[in-house]
Scaffold this motif. Structure first.
Motif, PDB file in Angstrom:
ATOM      1  N   ASP A   1      -2.541 -15.220   1.061  1.00 35.39           N
ATOM      2  CA  ASP A   1      -3.207 -16.325   0.363  1.00 35.39           C
ATOM      3  C   ASP A   1      -4.226 -15.521  -0.470  1.00 35.39           C
ATOM      4  O   ASP A   1      -4.407 -16.260  -1.767  1.00 35.39           O
ATOM      5  CB  ASP A   1      -4.179 -17.299   1.343  1.00 35.39           C
ATOM      6  CG  ASP A   1      -3.518 -17.936   2.444  1.00 35.39           C
ATOM      7  OD1 ASP A   1      -2.295 -18.080   2.184  1.00 35.39           O
ATOM      8  OD2 ASP A   1      -4.005 -18.550   3.189  1.00 35.39           O
ATOM      9  N   PHE A   2      -4.875 -14.713  -0.253  1.00 39.02           N
ATOM     10  CA  PHE A   2      -5.700 -13.992  -1.060  1.00 39.02           C
ATOM     11  C   PHE A   2      -5.137 -13.309  -2.341  1.00 39.02           C
ATOM     12  O   PHE A   2      -5.275 -13.645  -3.396  1.00 39.02           O
ATOM     13  CB  PHE A   2      -6.578 -12.885  -0.423  1.00 39.02           C
ATOM     14  CG  PHE A   2      -7.678 -12.097  -1.170  1.00 39.02           C
ATOM     15  CD1 PHE A   2      -8.795 -12.804  -1.757  1.00 39.02           C
ATOM     16  CD2 PHE A   2      -7.545 -10.926  -1.512  1.00 39.02           C
ATOM     17  CE1 PHE A   2      -9.728 -12.342  -2.535  1.00 39.02           C
ATOM     18  CE2 PHE A   2      -8.370 -10.135  -2.460  1.00 39.02           C
ATOM     19  CZ  PHE A   2      -9.624 -11.025  -2.963  1.00 39.02           C
ATOM     20  N   ALA A   3      -3.996 -12.700  -2.139  1.00 38.05           N
ATOM     21  CA  ALA A   3      -3.091 -12.179  -3.052  1.00 38.05           C
ATOM     22  C   ALA A   3      -2.385 -13.193  -4.041  1.00 38.05           C
ATOM     23  O   ALA A   3      -2.564 -13.053  -5.217  1.00 38.05           O
ATOM     24  CB  ALA A   3      -1.998 -11.354  -2.535  1.00 38.05           C
ATOM     25  N   ASN A   4      -1.974 -14.538  -3.356  1.00 32.63           N
ATOM     26  CA  ASN A   4      -1.663 -15.657  -4.412  1.00 32.63           C
ATOM     27  C   ASN A   4      -2.780 -15.998  -5.202  1.00 32.63           C
ATOM     28  O   ASN A   4      -2.466 -16.449  -6.353  1.00 32.63           O
ATOM     29  CB  ASN A   4      -0.934 -16.851  -3.339  1.00 32.63           C
ATOM     30  CG  ASN A   4       0.341 -16.362  -2.633  1.00 32.63           C
ATOM     31  OD1 ASN A   4       0.938 -15.295  -3.203  1.00 32.63           O
ATOM     32  ND2 ASN A   4       0.634 -16.856  -1.387  1.00 32.63           N
TER      33      ASN A   4
ATOM     34  N   SER B   1      -4.958 -14.412 -12.327  1.00 29.75           N
ATOM     35  CA  SER B   1      -4.461 -13.311 -13.212  1.00 29.75           C
ATOM     36  C   SER B   1      -3.571 -13.980 -14.326  1.00 29.75           C
ATOM     37  O   SER B   1      -3.889 -13.725 -15.664  1.00 29.75           O
ATOM     38  CB  SER B   1      -3.784 -12.153 -12.331  1.00 29.75           C
ATOM     39  OG  SER B   1      -3.105 -11.311 -13.289  1.00 29.75           O
ATOM     40  N   ASP B   2      -2.859 -14.817 -13.866  1.00 33.87           N
ATOM     41  CA  ASP B   2      -2.064 -15.625 -14.712  1.00 33.87           C
ATOM     42  C   ASP B   2      -2.839 -16.215 -15.653  1.00 33.87           C
ATOM     43  O   ASP B   2      -2.591 -16.326 -17.010  1.00 33.87           O
ATOM     44  CB  ASP B   2      -0.726 -16.424 -13.952  1.00 33.87           C
ATOM     45  CG  ASP B   2       0.262 -15.492 -13.321  1.00 33.87           C
ATOM     46  OD1 ASP B   2       0.320 -14.256 -13.771  1.00 33.87           O
ATOM     47  OD2 ASP B   2       1.012 -16.053 -12.470  1.00 33.87           O
TER      48      ASP B   2
END
Length: 125
Positions: A78-81, A87-88
């Motif tokens: 979830d954190f990476a998503n 970032s995007d």
């Protein structure tokens, strides 16, 4: 008015105030919650999470009335998503900003401005 009607009538702002009060033990004005207020506020927050918010966030009350618990791997995913989404978005914002700054610099700067360093008066420091 029973608790069900009270929860359905709560606005998101009221929910946030109650949740913050339960988390900190204080009302927004700084007064401490009594034990009865803590208990009632906690009950209202949990009911709101279960019936209205229906969040899938870790350690909240899900729509089935159970505490949502995620594994470490799920939390990391979830954190990476979330980081990827930020970032995007930041990449798009940065591209727009770079383009605007380049255009502004080309319009407002002279060749001499490109080679100078910011100067300050004694009063500015």
């Amino acid at each position: 008015m029973d608790i069900q009607q009270l929860v359905k009538a709560m606005t998101p702002e009221v929910y946030e105030n109650l949740r913050n009060a339960v988390e900190t033990g204080k009302w927004p004005d700084g007064n401490a919650l009594s034990e009865e207020q803590k208990s009632n506020s906690m009950q209202a927050v949990l009911m709101y999470q279960a019936q209205v918010e229906q969040s899938d966030q870790h350690m909240t009350i899900g729509k089935n009335g159970e505490v949502v618990q995620k594994s470490r791997q799920q939390l990391q995913q979830d954190f990476a998503n979330a980081l990827d989404k930020d970032s995007d978005k930041n990449d798009l914002d940065k591209d727009d900003l770079d383009r605007d700054n380049t255009q502004d610099a080309a319009v407002s700067s002279s060749p001499q401005d490109l080679n100078t360093i910011a100067r300050f008066k004694q009063d500015d420091i």
